[in-house]
Design a protein around this motif. Structure first.
Motif, short mmCIF file in Angstrom:
data_model
loop_
_atom_site.label_atom_id
_atom_site.label_comp_id
_atom_site.label_asym_id
_atom_site.label_seq_id
_atom_site.Cartn_x
_atom_site.Cartn_y
_atom_site.Cartn_z
N ILE A 170 0.87 -1.18 0.00
CA ILE A 170 0.00 0.00 0.00
C ILE A 170 0.90 1.23 0.00
N SER A 171 0.31 2.39 -0.19
CA SER A 171 1.07 3.64 -0.23
C SER A 171 0.75 4.49 0.98
N SER A 172 1.69 5.38 1.30
CA SER A 172 1.45 6.29 2.41
C SER A 172 2.19 7.60 2.14
N ALA A 173 1.74 8.62 2.83
CA ALA A 173 2.37 9.94 2.73
C ALA A 173 2.36 10.56 4.12
N ARG A 174 3.43 11.26 4.44
CA ARG A 174 3.54 11.95 5.73
C ARG A 174 3.04 13.39 5.58
N GLY A 175 2.82 13.99 6.71
CA GLY A 175 2.47 15.40 6.69
C GLY A 175 1.02 15.66 6.99
N PRO A 176 0.63 16.94 6.96
CA PRO A 176 -0.73 17.33 7.32
C PRO A 176 -1.81 16.71 6.43
N LYS A 177 -1.49 16.43 5.20
CA LYS A 177 -2.47 15.80 4.31
C LYS A 177 -2.07 14.36 4.03
N GLY A 178 -1.36 13.78 4.97
CA GLY A 178 -0.84 12.42 4.82
C GLY A 178 -1.83 11.37 5.25
N GLY A 179 -1.39 10.15 5.15
CA GLY A 179 -2.21 9.00 5.52
C GLY A 179 -1.89 7.85 4.59
N PHE A 180 -2.72 6.85 4.64
CA PHE A 180 -2.56 5.67 3.80
C PHE A 180 -3.54 5.75 2.63
N TYR A 181 -3.13 5.14 1.52
CA TYR A 181 -4.00 5.08 0.35
C TYR A 181 -3.54 3.97 -0.57
N LEU A 182 -4.37 3.66 -1.56
CA LEU A 182 -4.01 2.68 -2.57
C LEU A 182 -3.89 3.35 -3.91
N SER A 183 -2.76 3.15 -4.54
CA SER A 183 -2.55 3.62 -5.91
C SER A 183 -3.12 2.57 -6.86
N ASP A 184 -3.13 2.90 -8.13
CA ASP A 184 -3.59 1.92 -9.12
C ASP A 184 -2.74 0.65 -9.08
N ASN A 185 -1.44 0.81 -8.90
CA ASN A 185 -0.56 -0.36 -8.80
C ASN A 185 -0.83 -1.18 -7.55
N ASP A 186 -1.11 -0.50 -6.44
CA ASP A 186 -1.41 -1.20 -5.20
C ASP A 186 -2.65 -2.08 -5.36
N ARG A 187 -3.60 -1.62 -6.12
CA ARG A 187 -4.85 -2.36 -6.33
C ARG A 187 -4.63 -3.65 -7.13
N LYS A 188 -3.49 -3.74 -7.80
CA LYS A 188 -3.15 -4.94 -8.57
C LYS A 188 -2.49 -6.01 -7.70
N ARG A 189 -2.21 -5.68 -6.46
CA ARG A 189 -1.59 -6.64 -5.55
C ARG A 189 -2.58 -7.74 -5.21
N THR A 190 -2.04 -8.94 -4.97
CA THR A 190 -2.91 -10.07 -4.62
C THR A 190 -3.07 -10.15 -3.11
N LEU A 191 -4.06 -10.92 -2.71
CA LEU A 191 -4.25 -11.16 -1.29
C LEU A 191 -3.05 -11.89 -0.70
N MET A 192 -2.42 -12.74 -1.51
CA MET A 192 -1.23 -13.45 -1.03
C MET A 192 -0.09 -12.47 -0.76
N ASP A 193 0.00 -11.39 -1.53
CA ASP A 193 1.02 -10.38 -1.26
C ASP A 193 0.85 -9.82 0.15
N VAL A 194 -0.38 -9.57 0.53
CA VAL A 194 -0.67 -9.05 1.87
C VAL A 194 -0.30 -10.09 2.93
N VAL A 195 -0.75 -11.32 2.71
CA VAL A 195 -0.51 -12.39 3.68
C VAL A 195 0.98 -12.66 3.85
N LYS A 196 1.72 -12.66 2.75
CA LYS A 196 3.17 -12.92 2.83
C LYS A 196 3.87 -11.88 3.69
N VAL A 197 3.49 -10.63 3.56
CA VAL A 197 4.12 -9.58 4.36
C VAL A 197 3.77 -9.74 5.83
#
Length: 143
Positions: free
Chosen positions: A55-82
């Motif tokens: 997943i993606s993240s950004a620091r700062g006042p307008k920061g937080g976590f988000y999903l980019s288009d590439n992040d959305r292509k990740r598989t559930l196994m990618d999450v589980v492996k991490v």
């Protein structure tokens, strides 16, 4: 087969997939109650996923976590492996070191094919695939 940590991480990723993008980042404090995961625990999981570019993240006042288009292509196994490591999903159900196709434990024949199918689903299913089925997600996981 999946730890609570992996389940929580997948819930967090699904929430981000439905509610965030590069222009709209989400803070853990704004989502933990909705996905029903303790705030500090969810923060730890999402930070780990971000460190591994799931997943993606950004620091700062307008920061937080988000999903980019590439992040959305990740598989559930990618999450589980991490979160759990691949061995958590692929290891023997009873936790025996020597269990495999050639030397199966007593449960291996009972769950082997189902487990293989489950692993295949995790490896083939992307975050976007789940979001495309948004209606089904909302039935079980109201966002």
């Amino acid at each position: 087969m999946l730890s609570n940590s992996s389940k929580y991480a997948i819930k967090g990723v699904l929430y981000l997939a439905l509610n965030s993008d590069e222009n709209h980042k989400i803070m853990v404090r704004d989502m933990h109650g909705i996905v029903n995961v303790p705030e500090s625990y969810l923060a730890k999981l999402l930070q780990e996923l971000s460190r591994h570019d799931i997943i993606s993240s950004a620091r700062g006042p307008k920061g937080g976590f988000y999903l980019s288009d590439n992040d959305r292509k990740r598989t559930l196994m990618d999450v589980v492996k991490v979160i759990d490591g691949e061995k958590r999903v692929t290891s023997c159900v009873l936790g025996l070191r020597n269990c495999d196709v050639d030397n199966p434990c007593v449960l291996h024949k009972l769950v082997g094919s189902n487990k293989t199918n489950f692993i295949n689903v995790l490896e083939r299913t992307t975050v976007q695939d789940l979001i495309d089925g948004k209606r089904e997600i909302e039935e079980f996981f109201p966002l």
